[in-house]
Motif scaffolding. Structure first.
Motif, mmCIF file in Angstrom:
data_model
loop_
_atom_site.group_PDB
_atom_site.id
_atom_site.type_symbol
_atom_site.label_atom_id
_atom_site.label_comp_id
_atom_site.label_asym_id
_atom_site.label_seq_id
_atom_site.Cartn_x
_atom_site.Cartn_y
_atom_site.Cartn_z
ATOM 1 N N ASP A 110 30.869 40.451 37.263
ATOM 2 C CA ASP A 110 32.222 40.064 37.679
ATOM 3 C C ASP A 110 33.108 39.975 36.439
ATOM 4 O O ASP A 110 33.320 38.899 35.884
ATOM 5 C CB ASP A 110 32.186 38.713 38.403
ATOM 6 N N SER A 115 36.189 37.398 36.311
ATOM 7 C CA SER A 115 35.864 35.993 36.058
ATOM 8 C C SER A 115 35.570 35.765 34.576
ATOM 9 O O SER A 115 35.883 34.702 34.033
ATOM 10 C CB SER A 115 34.678 35.547 36.911
ATOM 11 N N SER A 153 43.989 35.705 38.320
ATOM 12 C CA SER A 153 42.861 36.621 38.523
ATOM 13 C C SER A 153 43.355 38.000 38.936
ATOM 14 O O SER A 153 42.811 39.028 38.506
ATOM 15 C CB SER A 153 41.907 36.059 39.585
ATOM 16 N N HIS A 155 29.096 41.459 32.332
ATOM 17 C CA HIS A 155 28.853 40.674 33.549
ATOM 18 C C HIS A 155 29.261 41.472 34.780
ATOM 19 O O HIS A 155 30.150 42.326 34.723
ATOM 20 C CB HIS A 155 29.635 39.366 33.488
#
Length: 218
Positions: free
Chosen positions: A44, A47, A24, A42
């Motif tokens: 985030d 992710s 990440s 999105h």
């Protein structure tokens, strides 16, 4: 190499990522570069990139299985065997160049080699290419994976793929070989499901590819 084994590898990489979060962090570092070629809708985006990579990796053995089954049904297993062996080998016999990669990072590189090899196989035969088995979504997914891996290493992987394809296609007759029956077989129910999953890989993860971006050929 089986689909189940790849799923086991993904599950193992997910557990490792949950503990360490290194992939990440790597995706966060690549985010600015990714946004040159794609928009992530999105809240985030990191992710979304992680989920894209997991889907991209999982689709690799499914794609190979679909090709293998279709080739066998038309009596062309021997023709496609070298391509499939090389693609499976990206997972089961990784190059020493991948020794420094681990977890999802390593799986992304292996899947990229696999997808790129299949892309070149598709593009280097007239009848397969003219059948339009996949749309631009698959190519865009490979471009995004290229950016996530990062240059210059991704370019080295592309060069390795081209060398492998050249070795497999020792005769230029492959380009004009009539593989229309193979293309028809791919379009069966399972093939259509696979095509849809591959073509919607980006949109399922709320990633929208830009048709024009700095450095593009368009």
């Amino acid at each position: 190499m089986t689909h189940k084994l790849v799923l086991d590898l993904i599950a193992q990489a997910r557990r490792q990522e949950a503990q360490q979060g290194l992939f990440s962090q790597a995706m966060a570092a690549r985010l600015a570069e990714v946004q040159l070629v794609a928009d992530i809708t999105h809240a985030d985006p990191v992710s979304c990139l992680v989920r894209f990579v997991e889907d991209y990796v999982e689709l690799a053995p499914q794609l190979l299985e679909c090709i293998q089954t279709s080739a066998a049904k038309i009596g062309r297993a021997a023709l496609f065997s070298p391509f499939l062996d090389a693609a499976y080998g990206a997972f089961s016999r990784p190059s020493i160049l991948l020794a420094r990669f681990d977890g999802l990072d390593a799986l992304l590189v292996k899947a990229y080699l696999c997808h790129r090899l299949m892309e070149e196989m598709h593009e280097n035969n007239r009848s397969i290419r003219n059948a339009n088995l996949v749309n631009s979504g698959a190519a865009h997914a490979n471009i995004l994976a290229h950016h996530l891996i990062g240059e210059p290493f991704a370019n080295e992987l592309d060069n390795a793929t081209l060398i492998t394809v050249h070795q497999l296609m020792s005769s230029p007759a492959y380009y004009d070989l009539n593989l229309a029956k193979f293309a028809e077989e791919i379009r069966d129910a399972a093939g259509e499901v696979m095509r849809h999953r591959l073509e919607t890989l980006l949109t399922r993860n709320q990633i929208v590819f830009r048709f024009s971006y700095p450095g593009s050929l368009s």
